[in-house]
Structure formats: C-alpha cells, structure tokens
Design an enzyme around this catalytic site. Structure first.
Site, mmCIF file in Angstrom:
data_model
loop_
_atom_site.group_PDB
_atom_site.id
_atom_site.type_symbol
_atom_site.label_atom_id
_atom_site.label_comp_id
_atom_site.label_asym_id
_atom_site.label_seq_id
_atom_site.Cartn_x
_atom_site.Cartn_y
_atom_site.Cartn_z
ATOM 1 N N ASN A 1 -6.148 13.144 -9.965
ATOM 2 C CA ASN A 1 -6.813 13.624 -11.176
ATOM 3 C C ASN A 1 -6.577 15.128 -11.242
ATOM 4 O OD1 ASN A 1 -9.012 15.038 -9.797
ATOM 5 N ND2 ASN A 1 -9.659 12.979 -9.229
ATOM 6 N N ASP B 1 0.862 -1.179 0.000
ATOM 7 C CA ASP B 1 0.000 0.000 0.000
ATOM 8 C C ASP B 1 0.904 1.236 0.000
ATOM 9 O OD1 ASP B 1 -1.607 2.154 0.761
ATOM 10 O OD2 ASP B 1 -2.819 0.927 2.118
ATOM 11 N N ILE B 2 0.715 2.105 -0.959
ATOM 12 C CA ILE B 2 1.577 3.283 -1.084
ATOM 13 C C ILE B 2 1.510 4.173 0.165
ATOM 14 C CG2 ILE B 2 -0.128 4.749 -2.288
ATOM 15 C CD1 ILE B 2 3.125 4.869 -3.832
ATOM 16 N N GLY C 1 -9.240 5.188 -5.544
ATOM 17 C CA GLY C 1 -7.952 4.499 -5.689
ATOM 18 C C GLY C 1 -6.881 5.060 -4.774
ATOM 19 N N VAL C 2 -5.715 5.270 -5.351
ATOM 20 C CA VAL C 2 -4.561 5.772 -4.598
ATOM 21 C C VAL C 2 -4.893 7.136 -3.979
ATOM 22 C CG1 VAL C 2 -2.203 6.644 -4.871
ATOM 23 C CG2 VAL C 2 -2.884 4.531 -6.014
ATOM 24 N N ASP C 3 -5.530 7.974 -4.765
ATOM 25 C CA ASP C 3 -5.868 9.329 -4.338
ATOM 26 C C ASP C 3 -6.731 9.297 -3.065
ATOM 27 O OD1 ASP C 3 -5.817 12.040 -4.659
ATOM 28 O OD2 ASP C 3 -7.302 12.104 -6.273
ATOM 29 N N SER D 1 -2.091 5.409 -13.733
ATOM 30 C CA SER D 1 -3.035 5.208 -14.862
ATOM 31 C C SER D 1 -3.586 3.788 -14.991
ATOM 32 C CB SER D 1 -2.427 5.615 -16.220
ATOM 33 O OG SER D 1 -2.388 7.015 -16.354
ATOM 34 N N THR D 2 -3.177 2.859 -14.116
ATOM 35 C CA THR D 2 -3.612 1.460 -14.315
ATOM 36 C C THR D 2 -4.887 1.103 -13.564
ATOM 37 O OG1 THR D 2 -2.283 0.617 -12.481
ATOM 38 C CG2 THR D 2 -1.235 0.679 -14.658
ATOM 39 N N GLY D 3 -5.477 2.063 -12.860
ATOM 40 C CA GLY D 3 -6.724 1.802 -12.141
ATOM 41 C C GLY D 3 -7.892 2.381 -12.916
HETATM 42 P P1 ADP Z 1 -5.410 6.053 -12.032
HETATM 43 O O1 ADP Z 1 -6.613 6.971 -11.909
HETATM 44 O O2 ADP Z 1 -4.147 6.820 -12.397
HETATM 45 O O3 ADP Z 1 -5.674 4.877 -12.896
HETATM 46 P P2 ADP Z 1 -5.834 4.596 -9.521
HETATM 47 O O4 ADP Z 1 -5.583 5.125 -8.171
HETATM 48 O O5 ADP Z 1 -7.258 4.322 -9.897
HETATM 49 O O6 ADP Z 1 -5.107 5.595 -10.532
HETATM 50 O O7 ADP Z 1 -5.020 3.228 -9.695
HETATM 51 C C1 ADP Z 1 -3.628 3.153 -9.963
HETATM 52 C C2 ADP Z 1 -3.087 1.807 -9.499
HETATM 53 O O8 ADP Z 1 -2.879 1.846 -8.095
HETATM 54 C C3 ADP Z 1 -4.020 0.610 -9.746
HETATM 55 O O9 ADP Z 1 -3.230 -0.476 -10.228
HETATM 56 C C4 ADP Z 1 -4.589 0.302 -8.359
HETATM 57 O O10 ADP Z 1 -4.856 -1.078 -8.189
HETATM 58 C C5 ADP Z 1 -3.440 0.696 -7.463
HETATM 59 N N1 ADP Z 1 -3.799 1.078 -6.074
HETATM 60 C C6 ADP Z 1 -5.010 1.385 -5.559
HETATM 61 N N2 ADP Z 1 -4.891 1.704 -4.248
HETATM 62 C C7 ADP Z 1 -3.556 1.608 -3.949
HETATM 63 C C8 ADP Z 1 -2.793 1.795 -2.758
HETATM 64 N N3 ADP Z 1 -3.359 2.159 -1.612
HETATM 65 N N4 ADP Z 1 -1.435 1.600 -2.823
HETATM 66 C C9 ADP Z 1 -0.843 1.247 -3.993
HETATM 67 N N5 ADP Z 1 -1.510 1.055 -5.133
HETATM 68 C C10 ADP Z 1 -2.851 1.216 -5.124
#
Ligand code: ADP
Length: 174
Positions: free
Chosen positions: A27, A13-14, A35-37, A125-127
């Site tokens: 975004n 987890d980041i 997601g990450v954000d 960008s992969t989510g």
């Molecule tokens: P984007 O909008 O750029 O696609 P996302 O946040 O939706 O970004 O997803 C980017 C990647 O991060 C995806 O592969 C997702 O599975 C992964 N991800 C989601 N939550 C976390 C987290 N807490 N830590 C690390 N990676 C994450």
C-alpha cells in the site's frame, strides 16, 4: 536487446520464490499491511521495513503513488530484491485498468534497472483492493506481454485455484 519474457504460472506463496525479484502488492504507506505485504515482511524480516522507512524519509515522503514501483532489499527471503508496487483499489465501483497495468510495467522497469532476469508477481489488487480476478488476470497478462523488458521470466504466483485458473485461461486463450 529485449525480447518478450517467458510467462510461467505457479500456484503457491510468493515469499517462497527464488526469483531475482519478488513483487509486493504494497500500500502507498510502504509501512506494511495484510495479504502479500504482511507475508513478505513477516518472512523477510525487519530489514525490508527499515528500507521502506528510509524511502519514506527520503524521496517517498508522501508514500508510493498508485501504479508506481520501488525496490528494497529482500532481507531473509530467497529473492535478491523486493519491488513494491501499489495497485489501484476496485471496491465495486470499478478501478482504473491503466493503473493496474502500470504496476506490472513499472515493476519490470525497476527490475531492469537492477539487472534482474527473473521476476515473480502476485495478482496485484485482487485481495484487499477488490479487483475481480478474471479482469485482473487479463490486465496483468497483457501488460507483461507488451512490456519492453530484459527480464527473461515472469512468474505469476497464484495463491489459490481460482486465481490460477483465471491466469491460465488468459494465457491459453490468446
Ligand atoms: P491488494 O491489496 O493489492 O489487493 P493483497 O495482498 O490483499 O493485495 O492480495 C493480492 C492477491 O495475492 C490476492 O489474490 C491474495 O489471495 C494473494 N495472496 C495473499 N497472500 C499471498 C502469498 N503469500 N503469495 C501469493 N499470493 C498471495
């Protein structure tokens, strides 16, 4: 003098990373998302959103353009700074790989400006933005390998096994 950063892969987890910088797959509104954000804002607390609002009130009135990066506090997170970058949308119709590479390069540039030595990236960008994992891993690893930076460690933090494997294959195949 800059040398190539060491590349480290972790599955995790980041928001848990203790690097100087963690990178947010933001975004362009900078005002939060999923997601990450979402995870970064939830865990880092309101100081990050407050800093993002200030950016929107100032230099980034129209938001952060795709492929660019900007730093804020990391609030309650272990990292010192969050560097926000906006990946390109893929959505089945393809996407501009140079903009995805730019996210990594620009985030490292901002990290250099802060004096950061360690930086953790998610797979931008992969989510929600739909970029295929294998291709995103190739672009990310190449961009970091060719970056001109003083950062010593770049840690890719991959959330699941598929992402981890895609990055591991890229690192070991070239
Ligand atoms: P984007 O909008 O750029 O696609 P996302 O946040 O939706 O970004 O997803 C980017 C990647 O991060 C995806 O592969 C997702 O599975 C992964 N991800 C989601 N939550 C976390 C987290 N807490 N830590 C690390 N990676 C994450």
């Amino acid at each position: 003098m800059s040398t190539r950063p060491e590349i480290v892969l972790v599955r995790g987890d980041i928001t848990e990373q203790d690097t100087d910088v963690i990178v947010n797959a933001a975004n362009s509104s900078l005002l939060g998302g999923g997601g990450v954000d979402g995870a970064i804002h939830r865990k880092g607390g309101p100081a990050i959103l407050a800093a993002c609002r200030e950016l929107r009130a100032g230099h980034y009135g129209r938001g952060l353009p795709t492929g660019q990066a900007v730093a804020t506090t990391a609030g309650n997170l272990a990292a010192r700074w969050v560097v926000h970058t906006v990946g390109p949308v893929y959505q089945g119709a393809g996407g501009d790989p140079s903009l995805l590479a730019s996210c990594y390069r620009e985030a490292l540039k901002v990290a250099d400006g802060l004096g950061a030595r360690t930086v953790a990236f998610p797979a931008v960008s992969t989510g929600a933005y739909g970029w295929p994992m294998g291709d995103a891993a190739r672009i990310a690893v190449e961009a970091v390998r060719h970056a001109n930076t003083d950062v010593e460690e770049v840690r890719f933090v991959l959330f699941d096994e598929e992402a981890y494997r895609a990055f591991a294959e890229r690192i070991h195949s070239s």
